[in-house]
Design a protein around this motif. Structure first.
Motif, PDB file in Angstrom:
ATOM      1  N   LEU A  78     -11.512  13.005  11.829  1.00 19.48           N
ATOM      2  CA  LEU A  78     -10.849  13.670  12.948  1.00 19.48           C
ATOM      3  C   LEU A  78      -9.679  12.811  13.412  1.00 19.48           C
ATOM      4  O   LEU A  78      -9.839  11.618  13.678  1.00 19.48           O
ATOM      5  CB  LEU A  78     -11.826  13.890  14.110  1.00 19.48           C
ATOM      6  CG  LEU A  78     -11.280  14.666  15.309  1.00 19.48           C
ATOM      7  CD1 LEU A  78     -11.008  16.115  14.939  1.00 19.48           C
ATOM      8  CD2 LEU A  78     -12.250  14.583  16.491  1.00 19.48           C
ATOM      9  N   THR A  79      -8.505  13.425  13.507  1.00 19.91           N
ATOM     10  CA  THR A  79      -7.311  12.714  13.949  1.00 19.91           C
ATOM     11  C   THR A  79      -6.894  13.234  15.318  1.00 19.91           C
ATOM     12  O   THR A  79      -6.710  14.439  15.500  1.00 19.91           O
ATOM     13  CB  THR A  79      -6.150  12.904  12.955  1.00 19.91           C
ATOM     14  OG1 THR A  79      -6.533  12.368  11.678  1.00 19.91           O
ATOM     15  CG2 THR A  79      -4.894  12.180  13.439  1.00 19.91           C
ATOM     16  N   ALA A  80      -6.772  12.314  16.278  1.00 19.06           N
ATOM     17  CA  ALA A  80      -6.269  12.648  17.606  1.00 19.06           C
ATOM     18  C   ALA A  80      -4.774  12.341  17.629  1.00 19.06           C
ATOM     19  O   ALA A  80      -4.373  11.193  17.428  1.00 19.06           O
ATOM     20  CB  ALA A  80      -6.994  11.837  18.680  1.00 19.06           C
TER      21      ALA A  80
ATOM     22  N   THR B 287      -7.151   8.073  13.646  1.00 21.71           N
ATOM     23  CA  THR B 287      -8.067   8.827  12.795  1.00 21.71           C
ATOM     24  C   THR B 287      -9.440   8.174  12.831  1.00 21.71           C
ATOM     25  O   THR B 287      -9.570   6.962  12.616  1.00 21.71           O
ATOM     26  CB  THR B 287      -7.547   8.894  11.349  1.00 21.71           C
ATOM     27  OG1 THR B 287      -6.278   9.554  11.336  1.00 21.71           O
ATOM     28  CG2 THR B 287      -8.518   9.657  10.465  1.00 21.71           C
TER      29      THR B 287
ATOM     30  N   PHE C  78     -12.913  11.762  24.331  1.00 19.50           N
ATOM     31  CA  PHE C  78     -12.082  12.818  23.756  1.00 19.50           C
ATOM     32  C   PHE C  78     -11.553  13.710  24.871  1.00 19.50           C
ATOM     33  O   PHE C  78     -12.319  14.283  25.652  1.00 19.50           O
ATOM     34  CB  PHE C  78     -12.879  13.629  22.745  1.00 19.50           C
ATOM     35  CG  PHE C  78     -13.221  12.857  21.504  1.00 19.50           C
ATOM     36  CD1 PHE C  78     -12.348  12.830  20.429  1.00 19.50           C
ATOM     37  CD2 PHE C  78     -14.398  12.128  21.432  1.00 19.50           C
ATOM     38  CE1 PHE C  78     -12.648  12.099  19.298  1.00 19.50           C
ATOM     39  CE2 PHE C  78     -14.706  11.397  20.306  1.00 19.50           C
ATOM     40  CZ  PHE C  78     -13.834  11.378  19.234  1.00 19.50           C
TER      41      PHE C  78
ATOM     42  N   THR D 174      -7.798  19.566  24.339  1.00 19.68           N
ATOM     43  CA  THR D 174      -6.472  19.881  23.826  1.00 19.68           C
ATOM     44  C   THR D 174      -5.585  20.367  24.972  1.00 19.68           C
ATOM     45  O   THR D 174      -5.993  21.208  25.773  1.00 19.68           O
ATOM     46  CB  THR D 174      -6.570  20.973  22.745  1.00 19.68           C
ATOM     47  OG1 THR D 174      -7.411  20.492  21.684  1.00 19.68           O
ATOM     48  CG2 THR D 174      -5.209  21.329  22.190  1.00 19.68           C
TER      49      THR D 174
ATOM     50  N   ARG E  84      -1.649  16.719  23.491  1.00 20.01           N
ATOM     51  CA  ARG E  84      -2.741  16.119  22.719  1.00 20.01           C
ATOM     52  C   ARG E  84      -3.443  17.246  21.962  1.00 20.01           C
ATOM     53  O   ARG E  84      -3.857  18.251  22.556  1.00 20.01           O
ATOM     54  CB  ARG E  84      -3.734  15.415  23.644  1.00 20.01           C
ATOM     55  CG  ARG E  84      -5.102  15.117  23.012  1.00 20.01           C
ATOM     56  CD  ARG E  84      -5.051  14.131  21.875  1.00 20.01           C
ATOM     57  NE  ARG E  84      -4.745  12.800  22.335  1.00 20.01           N
ATOM     58  CZ  ARG E  84      -5.659  11.928  22.768  1.00 20.01           C
ATOM     59  NH1 ARG E  84      -6.934  12.279  22.815  1.00 20.01           N
ATOM     60  NH2 ARG E  84      -5.298  10.728  23.158  1.00 20.01           N
TER      61      ARG E  84
ATOM     62  N   TYR F 147      -5.713  17.999  17.860  1.00 19.65           N
ATOM     63  CA  TYR F 147      -6.575  17.350  16.878  1.00 19.65           C
ATOM     64  C   TYR F 147      -6.471  18.027  15.514  1.00 19.65           C
ATOM     65  O   TYR F 147      -6.223  19.231  15.406  1.00 19.65           O
ATOM     66  CB  TYR F 147      -8.030  17.368  17.358  1.00 19.65           C
ATOM     67  CG  TYR F 147      -8.241  16.643  18.655  1.00 19.65           C
ATOM     68  CD1 TYR F 147      -8.571  15.301  18.690  1.00 19.65           C
ATOM     69  CD2 TYR F 147      -8.068  17.306  19.872  1.00 19.65           C
ATOM     70  CE1 TYR F 147      -8.746  14.625  19.890  1.00 19.65           C
ATOM     71  CE2 TYR F 147      -8.236  16.637  21.076  1.00 19.65           C
ATOM     72  CZ  TYR F 147      -8.576  15.300  21.077  1.00 19.65           C
ATOM     73  OH  TYR F 147      -8.739  14.649  22.268  1.00 19.65           O
TER      74      TYR F 147
END
Length: 549
Positions: free
Chosen positions: A317-319, A349, A415, A418, A426, A428
């Motif tokens: 998972l990439t933020a 990531t 987290f 979005t 932001r 993902y």
């Protein structure tokens, strides 16, 4: 009698002059939150700079209740006392000029929220001089808004969907003292170039004799963590999939100079969102999970060609954080960073899981089962039971495999939901990579992968929503003020929020010459903000507008 009255007036005036010229030490201001939004006693004070062991978190429609206590060591004359709840976003972008070898920094600040607590003027001392050693207490109640006014985002956007996204309240971002999951401090994966902060601020102001301007003589703020409720949005349409790969195909070789074994395709659709639970409801919150589904298809080059053996599936998972020192008029993409010195991107990531999928079986289909070829960008359409053929498919038998992939957020990071604001975004990306082995790859495990958009949404607090409905039925309406701008609309005693956004550009020497320069440019247009009625005694901001043109 008249002479006695005049003498008395002179005595009072003389006394006031003496008090005004007394030494005026700074008043001690303490901001206490009496109860958190779940009714737990949790007095917090802003008189100490030490970080708190528990990360308090609030969501949409939560009430923040408390009081401001003010104690002056000496007599202190003042004009007004204000208590506000404010939201501000800040960014900066640095670029190195190849010509001058200077680092150029552009910075932006967006004051997107300001709610003011009405204070009964009768609670002020008369005359307005704080007595030494006496503590004055002023209660406050703020309700976190669900969204902002349509006029909050005044700059042009590529479509109405982006404008609507800019009207949603952003979560607290980039503050190490507040970042966490509601029960502990955790890294929220935000770069130092971005900051979204909320705070309760108390200010004491007085009129400056030299120019008759109202100036702040003492102030204090108490930071508050806000994670607003965020609903899941529809899957991204094709125009926003440029940074993603929902389908990929690669040829599998028999070996060096031995031709092709066949074509392997992988495809997936955007999964449902990862839904964060209501913040602070429980210390042992359930894991945040969702399910992704990938389809694999093998089109053999020859009838006797067998599909590769599946090995492992790795999920990551990439933020991604996009930030700008000017208004984002388009959806942020990597292409949007080209030739723009006012944009930046930061990403982290995280590995999620690695699963053995050797037991997944291929299912054989005949030519009559093959669907027609379709566009590789699946966007909003659901995965078909049988994936589309590759371009190399000429008919005949083919093989299909399906893998369900559980996605769980790790508890080692915080987290954020979005969001897309005027200067910070932001979102993902989910990376699903499948490794396999064939007759030509016995000693290696090549991979094929897809990159999918995935949303993180956030739950609100049902109790807060019920409380808001009850308060709303009792005419507890919105209040927003702009003391700084002094914009007062006469009709109906309306007040307006501020628009103090700016952009600052600094050139900092990086070549060792010791030269530097700086300049400021206020190029963002100011607009008259919308007006709000003053009613009730609850500072409630259903929406707030600060335009970035």
């Amino acid at each position: 009698m008249y002479a006695a009255s005049v003498a008395s007036s002179r005595t009072v005036a003389s006394h006031l002059r003496e008090l005004a010229h007394m030494p005026s030490g700074r008043a001690a201001i303490t901001i206490s939150i009496k109860k958190d939004h779940h009714g737990l006693e949790s007095t917090q004070t802003a008189s100490s700079s030490a970080p708190e062991p528990y990360v308090h978190s609030y969501t949409s429609l939560d009430r923040i209740e408390g009081e401001v206590a003010i104690t002056a060591p000496n007599a202190l004359r003042f004009e007004d006392i204000s208590i506000t709840f404010e939201g501000t976003s800040r960014t900066y972008v640095e670029n190195v000029s190849s010509a001058s070898m200077l680092t150029q920094r552009t910075a932006a600040r967006h004051n997107f929220l300001k709610l003011a607590q009405p204070i009964d003027q009768s609670s002020f001392p008369h005359p307005r001089i704080l007595e030494p050693g006496r503590t004055y207490r002023f209660p406050f109640t703020f309700v976190i808004p669900e969204r902002m006014l349509p006029s909050s985002c005044r700059h042009s956007t590529v479509n109405a969907e982006l404008h609507e996204a800019h009207l949603q309240l952003p979560p607290s971002t980039g503050d190490a003292e507040l970042a966490g999951d509601g029960t502990q401090r955790l890294d929220d994966q935000a770069p130092e170039m971005t900051r979204v902060s909320y705070a309760i601020k108390a200010r004491i102001t007085n009129v400056r004799e030299s120019d008759n301007k109202n100036v702040v003589i003492c102030e204090r703020e108490k930071k508050v963590r806000v994670i607003p409720a965020v609903e899941e949005n529809p899957p991204l349409d094709e125009s926003r999939l440029v940074d993603y790969s929902l389908r990929r195909t690669k040829n599998i070789k028999k070996g060096l100079f031995k031709g092709t074994l066949g074509s392997l395709s992988i495809e997936a659709a955007q999964p449902s969102s990862l839904h964060l639970p209501a913040r602070g409801l429980t210390a042992d919150a359930c894991a945040t999970t969702t399910m992704a589904s990938i389809q694999l298809r093998f089109d053999p080059a020859h009838e006797d060609s067998q599909p590769p053996a599946l090995s492992q599936l790795v999920s990551r998972l990439t933020a991604e954080s996009y930030y700008s020192s000017s208004a984002m008029r388009h959806w942020p993409t990597r292409d949007s960073l080209l030739n723009l010195a006012t944009r930046g991107r930061y990403f982290e990531t995280l590995p999620l899981a690695s699963r053995c999928i050797a037991s997944v079986q291929w299912e054989k289909f005949g030519p009559s089962d093959a669907p027609s070829r379709r566009d590789s960008a699946l966007s909003t359409m659901s995965i078909h039971e049988i994936p589309a053929p590759s371009e190399a498919y000429t008919g005949g038998n083919f093989y299909v495999a399906k893998v369900l992939v559980p996605i769980t957020l790790p508890k080692t990071k915080a987290f954020l939901p979005t969001f897309y604001s005027c200067i910070i975004a932001r979102f993902y990306t989910l990376d699903l990579s499948v490794s396999y082995q064939s007759s030509a790859t016995k000693f290696s495990a090549p991979t094929i992968s897809v990159k999918l958009p995935i949303q993180i949404s956030a739950a609100g607090d049902p109790a807060a929503q019920r409380a808001f409905s009850e308060a709303n039925s009792q005419d507890a309406f919105a209040l927003e003020v702009d003391d700084a701008a002094g914009a007062l609309f006469e009709a109906g005693s309306l007040v307006a929020p501020p628009s103090p956004e700016y952009t600052r550009v600094s050139l900092v020497a990086s070549s060792g010459t010791g030269t530097s320069a700086a300049r400021e440019s206020h190029h963002e247009a100011d607009y008259p903000p919308p007006a709000y009625p003053i009613q009730g005694h609850v500072a409630f901001g259903n929406e707030k507008a600060v335009p970035i043109a």
